[in-house]
Scaffold this active site. Structure first.
Site, PDB file in Angstrom:
ATOM      1  N   CYS A  61      10.883   8.954   5.926  1.00  0.00           N
ATOM      2  CA  CYS A  61      11.637   7.759   6.329  1.00  0.00           C
ATOM      3  C   CYS A  61      10.938   6.470   5.911  1.00  0.00           C
ATOM      4  O   CYS A  61      11.599   5.467   5.608  1.00  0.00           O
ATOM      5  CB  CYS A  61      11.817   7.720   7.851  1.00  0.00           C
ATOM      6  SG  CYS A  61      11.955   9.292   8.669  1.00  0.00           S
ATOM      7  N   ASP A  96      10.753  10.688  14.735  1.00  0.00           N
ATOM      8  CA  ASP A  96      11.324  11.643  15.683  1.00  0.00           C
ATOM      9  C   ASP A  96      11.309  13.072  15.178  1.00  0.00           C
ATOM     10  O   ASP A  96      11.089  14.016  15.941  1.00  0.00           O
ATOM     11  CB  ASP A  96      12.765  11.243  16.027  1.00  0.00           C
ATOM     12  CG  ASP A  96      12.823   9.983  16.879  1.00  0.00           C
ATOM     13  OD1 ASP A  96      11.769   9.374  17.095  1.00  0.00           O
ATOM     14  OD2 ASP A  96      13.922   9.613  17.326  1.00  0.00           O
ATOM     15  N   CYS A 117      12.499   4.791  10.195  1.00  0.00           N
ATOM     16  CA  CYS A 117      12.697   5.765  11.278  1.00  0.00           C
ATOM     17  C   CYS A 117      13.540   5.183  12.410  1.00  0.00           C
ATOM     18  O   CYS A 117      13.626   3.974  12.590  1.00  0.00           O
ATOM     19  CB  CYS A 117      11.355   6.213  11.827  1.00  0.00           C
ATOM     20  SG  CYS A 117      10.541   7.424  10.780  1.00  0.00           S
ATOM     21  N   ASP A 118      14.090   6.096  13.209  1.00  0.00           N
ATOM     22  CA  ASP A 118      15.106   5.764  14.210  1.00  0.00           C
ATOM     23  C   ASP A 118      14.806   4.522  15.040  1.00  0.00           C
ATOM     24  O   ASP A 118      15.612   3.603  15.112  1.00  0.00           O
ATOM     25  CB  ASP A 118      15.288   6.937  15.173  1.00  0.00           C
ATOM     26  CG  ASP A 118      15.849   8.173  14.491  1.00  0.00           C
ATOM     27  OD1 ASP A 118      16.084   8.121  13.274  1.00  0.00           O
ATOM     28  OD2 ASP A 118      16.053   9.185  15.179  1.00  0.00           O
ATOM     29  N   LYS A 119      13.655   4.499  15.732  1.00  0.00           N
ATOM     30  CA  LYS A 119      13.387   3.411  16.677  1.00  0.00           C
ATOM     31  C   LYS A 119      12.903   2.155  15.990  1.00  0.00           C
ATOM     32  O   LYS A 119      12.922   1.077  16.591  1.00  0.00           O
ATOM     33  CB  LYS A 119      12.358   3.865  17.729  1.00  0.00           C
ATOM     34  CG  LYS A 119      12.712   5.147  18.446  1.00  0.00           C
ATOM     35  CD  LYS A 119      14.128   5.146  19.004  1.00  0.00           C
ATOM     36  CE  LYS A 119      14.526   6.507  19.514  1.00  0.00           C
ATOM     37  NZ  LYS A 119      14.611   7.567  18.475  1.00  0.00           N
ATOM     38  N   CYS A 153      16.668  10.538   7.696  1.00  0.00           N
ATOM     39  CA  CYS A 153      17.593  11.672   7.820  1.00  0.00           C
ATOM     40  C   CYS A 153      18.980  11.290   7.329  1.00  0.00           C
ATOM     41  O   CYS A 153      19.509  10.226   7.661  1.00  0.00           O
ATOM     42  CB  CYS A 153      17.653  12.149   9.263  1.00  0.00           C
ATOM     43  SG  CYS A 153      16.086  12.784   9.873  1.00  0.00           S
ATOM     44  N   GLU A 202      14.111  12.886  23.324  1.00  0.00           N
ATOM     45  CA  GLU A 202      15.312  13.516  22.782  1.00  0.00           C
ATOM     46  C   GLU A 202      15.166  15.035  22.891  1.00  0.00           C
ATOM     47  O   GLU A 202      14.059  15.557  22.852  1.00  0.00           O
ATOM     48  CB  GLU A 202      15.526  13.125  21.320  1.00  0.00           C
ATOM     49  CG  GLU A 202      15.882  11.666  21.143  1.00  0.00           C
ATOM     50  CD  GLU A 202      16.079  11.285  19.686  1.00  0.00           C
ATOM     51  OE1 GLU A 202      15.802  12.127  18.803  1.00  0.00           O
ATOM     52  OE2 GLU A 202      16.497  10.148  19.421  1.00  0.00           O
ATOM     53  N   SER A 260      19.185  13.488  20.124  1.00  0.00           N
ATOM     54  CA  SER A 260      19.095  13.032  18.744  1.00  0.00           C
ATOM     55  C   SER A 260      20.489  12.743  18.206  1.00  0.00           C
ATOM     56  O   SER A 260      21.484  13.321  18.654  1.00  0.00           O
ATOM     57  CB  SER A 260      18.431  14.119  17.892  1.00  0.00           C
ATOM     58  OG  SER A 260      18.626  13.880  16.527  1.00  0.00           O
TER      59      SER A 260
END
Length: 574
Positions: free
Chosen positions: A56, A88, A129-131, A201, A451, A477
């Site tokens: 990521c 994650d 990345c996600d956060k 992702c 998650e 997730s």
């Protein structure tokens, strides 16, 4: 006024670069090779979440160099710095996942501290990345200096036995392997081919969901968040963002001019329309909080309820982010919603134009089937639904994209941690028809609101994804599918109803009606609450302890400070 004639007398960098008293400060800048001309220009923070933790983030440093060239070409002086991320996919399924949500606020805080300490005039933030995406956007609206968000781009899809796959398939393969439906050799192969490039992702999981939000909310340039990480085309968006930030400084267009209540509603609409991650219901309230705007889980759910689901994206659909980009990108999705009357067109964006003005340049593509017009949706209501009832007075959230059955009733099977539940699932120590309950995983109780992808993916891999339901005061997730309800509040750690459940209690979930209830009387719940005792966690020091002391409810975004409504001085106005 253009970028060449910007007056620094009202910019934050005047405190470090202007006047005789700042000679010591300027000496540090000369030490790094800056010229007097560069020192006299606006200083632009280029914040990157680069690291070697995951694909990521691995391309972000290279992209940041291109951003810096764009800033310099437009007569600004870029100053690069990095912040953390927690990935994650690697943190998932063990205690490391407790660091994930905490990292969102640490990212926002660290960017704020760097900007404040060095008095930078504007911010370009790169995240993968996600956060890190909401964390970077939170810092932008908190500081309120001219800002542009850049997503590092999605990963390319993998191929396994002729079919397109993502990391979601690997998590589900673990479940298949546990029941003998996948060989050791196939599991070894799928893990090696699922992630073939740099990038986040690839499906409409949390990273791509929040990237979609970034364009829809107006903080990113059109098309910039859809281009996959390996595409050289990304350099054009990075360079253009560097140039554009100087226009925003010159015209004093700030994030809070862009992130309004209407813009937040637009952001929620694209989440619903794309079958996006339930985590958006946590991050949008947190971004709103930084602006001083009241916009909680229930406000997000109201938009979800009335927005059609039109983008056929994984995990509920067929396509990945690369496919949507090549069909027309996030602007195509926004075009569908705007033409259908589901977006506010009068919201300002970092282009210097409104959403409506941007949409004038977006053609509809009839040659694709990734995004449908709102007149022919996949479903008439959004891919994510809010729930409320005596089991979740502060709300809960579920992704229904791709789900056929949206109602479930069954007896509770309670676990007080994800590890307990995952062990039971691995050993198939559950029954079809049960509602699996994972509690004490909320923002305070975790701490960190983990998650549950390892558990949900294992259930799906075992072929029971539609035969059990799962509820938690933690999170899911964006890759989660099946009847999985997260963000149940109040959480167990503060005595919420989920903490009062016993094995066998009958739970009723209706995603059509938007309800989640346990068949217990108010009197019985009150009696159980009298007997309930708070649990101690293993985290009595360090950052997780600190987070647990300050974090609020999931309903309001699990935020850790009073927000824009309480501020007495905004950084941009110092």
């Amino acid at each position: 006024m253009d970028a060449k004639t910007i007056d620094k007398s009202k910019l934050p960098s005047r405190y470090t670069t202007v006047g005789p008293a700042r000679a010591p400060h300027r000496s540090y800048l000369y030490a790094m090779g800056l010229s007097s001309k560069e020192i006299s220009q606006p200083l632009v923070g280029v914040a990157s979440c680069w690291n070697e933790a995951a694909p990521c983030n691995i391309a972000l440093m290279r992209q940041a160099q291109v951003v810096k060239k764009g800033v310099a070409a437009a007569n600004g002086t870029p100053r690069e710095f990095c912040t953390i991320t927690v990935t994650d996919g690697i943190a998932m399924g063990h205690q490391g996942m407790k660091s994930s949500l905490v990292s969102r606020d640490v990212i926002a805080d660290s960017v704020e501290l760097t900007m404040r300490g060095h008095c930078y005039d504007a911010l370009i933030g790169l995240a993968g990345c996600d956060k890190s995406l909401p964390g970077m956007m939170m810092s932008m609206v908190r500081l309120n200096v001219p800002s542009i968000f850049i997503y590092g781009g999605s990963i390319l899809p993998g191929t396994f036995k002729g079919r397109q796959i993502t990391v979601q398939d690997v998590f589900e393969a673990v479940g298949q392997h546990s029941v003998g439906d996948m060989s050791d050799e196939d599991l070894a192969e799928i893990e090696q081919v699922a992630c073939p490039s740099a990038g986040s992702c690839g499906a409409q999981f949390t990273a791509n969901t929040m990237a979609t939000v970034a364009e829809a909310i107006g903080l990113a340039l059109p098309y910039s968040c859809g281009a996959p990480a390996p595409y050289e085309l990304r350099d054009r968006f990075c360079y253009a963002s560097g140039e554009k930030i100087m226009e925003l400084i010159a015209n004093n267009i700030r994030p809070r001019d862009i992130v309004t209540r209407k813009a937040l509603e637009n952001a929620a609409a694209v989440v619903a329309a794309s079958g996006g991650s339930t985590n958006a219901a946590l991050h949008l309230p947190a971004i709103a909080h930084e602006c001083g705007i009241e916009f909680d889980l229930f406000d997000v759910a109201e938009i979800f309820k009335k927005t059609p689901y039109v983008a056929d994206l994984k995990p509920g659909g067929k396509y990945v982010a690369k496919d949507m980009f090549e069909a027309g990108g996030i602007p195509l999705l926004m075009k569908a919603l705007f033409d259908g009357g589901y977006l506010h067109g009068d919201c300002m964006t970092v282009t210097g134009r409104t959403i409506a003005e941007n949409m004038e340049f977006i053609p509809w593509n009839d040659e694709q089937d990734v995004v449908r017009p709102t007149s022919n949706p996949l479903t008439k209501t959004g891919g994510v639904v809010g729930l409320k009832g005596n089991l979740a007075p502060e709300g809960a959230i579920v992704k229904v994209a791709g789900m056929e059955n949206q109602q479930f009733t069954g007896p509770a099977r309670c676990f007080d941690s994800e590890e307990e539940c995952f062990e039971a699932v691995t050993n198939r120590d559950y029954k079809e028809g049960e509602v699996i309950v994972i509690r004490y995983e909320g923002p305070k109780g975790g701490p960190g609101m983990r998650e549950m992808l390892s558990t949900t993916a294992a259930l799906y891999g075992q072929g029971v994804g539609d035969k059990v339901a799962l509820i938690t005061d933690g999170r899911f997730s964006g890759a989660t599918r099946g009847f999985c309800i997260g963000h149940v509040g109040p959480e167990a750690a503060v005595g919420g109803p989920i903490g009062l459940l016993k094995d066998g209690d009958i739970i009723e979930i209706d995603a059509v009606a938007g309800t989640i209830d346990v068949k217990l009387s108010d009197a019985e719940l009150a009696a159980r609450r009298e007997d309930w005792k708070a649990r101690e966690t293993d985290y009595a020091s360090g950052v997780l302890w600190k987070y647990a002391q300050t974090v609020g409810t999931a309903q309001k975004g699990a935020v850790t400070h009073p927000g824009g409504a309480k501020e007495k001085q905004c950084y941009a106005d110092i």
